[in-house]
Scaffold this motif. Structure first.
Motif, mmCIF file in Angstrom:
data_model
loop_
_atom_site.group_PDB
_atom_site.id
_atom_site.type_symbol
_atom_site.label_atom_id
_atom_site.label_comp_id
_atom_site.label_asym_id
_atom_site.label_seq_id
_atom_site.Cartn_x
_atom_site.Cartn_y
_atom_site.Cartn_z
ATOM 1 N N ASP A 196 0.820 -1.195 0.000
ATOM 2 C CA ASP A 196 0.000 0.000 0.000
ATOM 3 C C ASP A 196 0.863 1.258 0.000
ATOM 4 O OD1 ASP A 196 0.975 -0.328 2.541
ATOM 5 O OD2 ASP A 196 -0.862 0.293 3.551
ATOM 6 N N ILE A 197 0.272 2.317 -0.566
ATOM 7 C CA ILE A 197 0.894 3.638 -0.590
ATOM 8 C C ILE A 197 0.075 4.552 0.316
ATOM 9 C CG2 ILE A 197 1.581 5.587 -2.009
ATOM 10 C CD1 ILE A 197 3.119 3.072 -2.631
ATOM 11 N N GLN A 198 0.696 5.024 1.362
ATOM 12 C CA GLN A 198 0.007 5.927 2.275
ATOM 13 C C GLN A 198 0.469 7.363 2.039
ATOM 14 O OE1 GLN A 198 0.385 4.659 6.340
ATOM 15 N NE2 GLN A 198 -0.780 2.774 6.008
ATOM 16 N N VAL A 199 -0.477 8.282 2.135
ATOM 17 C CA VAL A 199 -0.172 9.700 1.956
ATOM 18 C C VAL A 199 -0.638 10.469 3.192
ATOM 19 C CG1 VAL A 199 -0.271 9.604 -0.550
ATOM 20 C CG2 VAL A 199 -2.347 10.070 0.742
ATOM 21 N N ASP A 200 -0.008 11.593 3.421
ATOM 22 C CA ASP A 200 -0.294 12.360 4.630
ATOM 23 C C ASP A 200 -1.731 12.866 4.669
ATOM 24 O OD1 ASP A 200 2.333 11.987 5.281
ATOM 25 O OD2 ASP A 200 2.992 13.928 4.470
ATOM 26 N N GLN A 201 -2.223 13.363 3.540
ATOM 27 C CA GLN A 201 -3.502 14.047 3.536
ATOM 28 C C GLN A 201 -4.695 13.113 3.781
ATOM 29 O OE1 GLN A 201 -1.100 14.517 1.367
ATOM 30 N NE2 GLN A 201 -0.470 16.627 1.873
ATOM 31 N N ASP A 213 -4.556 7.456 5.389
ATOM 32 C CA ASP A 213 -4.847 6.054 5.105
ATOM 33 C C ASP A 213 -4.184 5.683 3.784
ATOM 34 O OD1 ASP A 213 -5.857 3.515 5.185
ATOM 35 O OD2 ASP A 213 -7.967 4.095 5.214
ATOM 36 N N THR A 214 -4.469 4.503 3.314
ATOM 37 C CA THR A 214 -3.895 4.032 2.064
ATOM 38 C C THR A 214 -4.556 4.724 0.874
ATOM 39 O OG1 THR A 214 -3.352 1.889 3.005
ATOM 40 C CG2 THR A 214 -3.532 2.008 0.612
ATOM 41 N N ALA A 215 -3.750 5.299 0.018
ATOM 42 C CA ALA A 215 -4.267 5.949 -1.181
ATOM 43 C C ALA A 215 -4.349 4.990 -2.360
ATOM 44 C CB ALA A 215 -3.391 7.143 -1.557
#
Length: 225
Positions: free
Chosen positions: A72-77, A80-82
């Protein structure tokens, strides 16, 4: 719309390739026999004794496990997982062989066919195999240790169970796996009130020559005219 004809139940029959990867130069191109229309594929597999062998009775059914592994790729905004991406996967088939033949034990141990009924085990102090297997029905199976760098023996597998009916016609579901290896420990016992059985957990390996069907194929066949 819900349809009770799509509910299937019942056991499946299992066939293993009569030869393994140590015997065939073009492995894993291990084909199924030709099937007749409106006739169960069971009869064609049973008749093709040079290439396929019915393992006989099984216990606890057959379990097919399709296990993807996603990263998974998680982003700050989003907190959760993007995005998910597939990074690995495994496909396996598990069953219990209820007929305690040496042929089934050979499959459970994942040994090459050459270890069964060999004319000699090669030891200078070993009696000839013929001395062990006296009589017309004598059979032997060597317990092979393998060698450093040796590749495991692959086999092909087919099994057939019921399929959902369509337009009132009976159908069967055929699974064909081109490359299977038993990858788990095998133990069997002799007990007063239990049958001797061989559990097998086959790991399916992909064949890149078959795009979109690397592990094998599942076919629903109509067997009623």
């Amino acid at each position: 719309m819900a349809n009770v004809n799509n509910i299937i139940v019942g056991a499946a029959e299992v066939w293993m390739s009569a030869k393994d990867s140590t015997e065939i130069s073009t492995w894993p191109d291990y084909a199924l026999p030709a099937f007749s229309a409106n006739t169960s594929a069971r009869s064609a597999l049973d008749a093709d004794t040079n290439n396929w062998r019915n393992v006989g009775f099984t216990s606890e059914g057959i379990e097919v496990a399709y296990t993807p592994d996603y990263g998974d790729i998680q982003v700050d905004q989003l907190l959760d997982t993007a995005k998910l991406f597939k990074q690995a996967m495994t496909v396996s088939v598990n069953t219990m062989l209820a007929e305690a033949t040496l042929e089934n034990l050979l499959v459970a141990f994942g040994q090459p066919k050459s270890t069964k009924d060999a004319t000699s085990h090669g030891g200078a102090l070993e009696n000839p195999v013929a001395d062990y297997a006296k009589g017309a029905q004598g059979e032997t199976l060597g317990l092979e240790a393998g060698a450093l760098g040796a590749e495991p023996s692959e086999r092909a597998m087919a099994f057939i169970g019921n399929a959902p009916r369509k337009t009132g016609k009976k159908r069967e579901r055929l699974y064909h796996a081109r490359r299977v290896i038993n990858v788990e420990a095998v133990s069997h016992s002799y007990r007063r009130n239990e049958a001797t059985m061989f559990p097998v957990a086959f790991r399916l390996l992909p064949d890149p020559a078959y795009s979109g069907a690397e592990y094998g194929i599942i076919v629903d066949r109509q067997i009623e005219a």
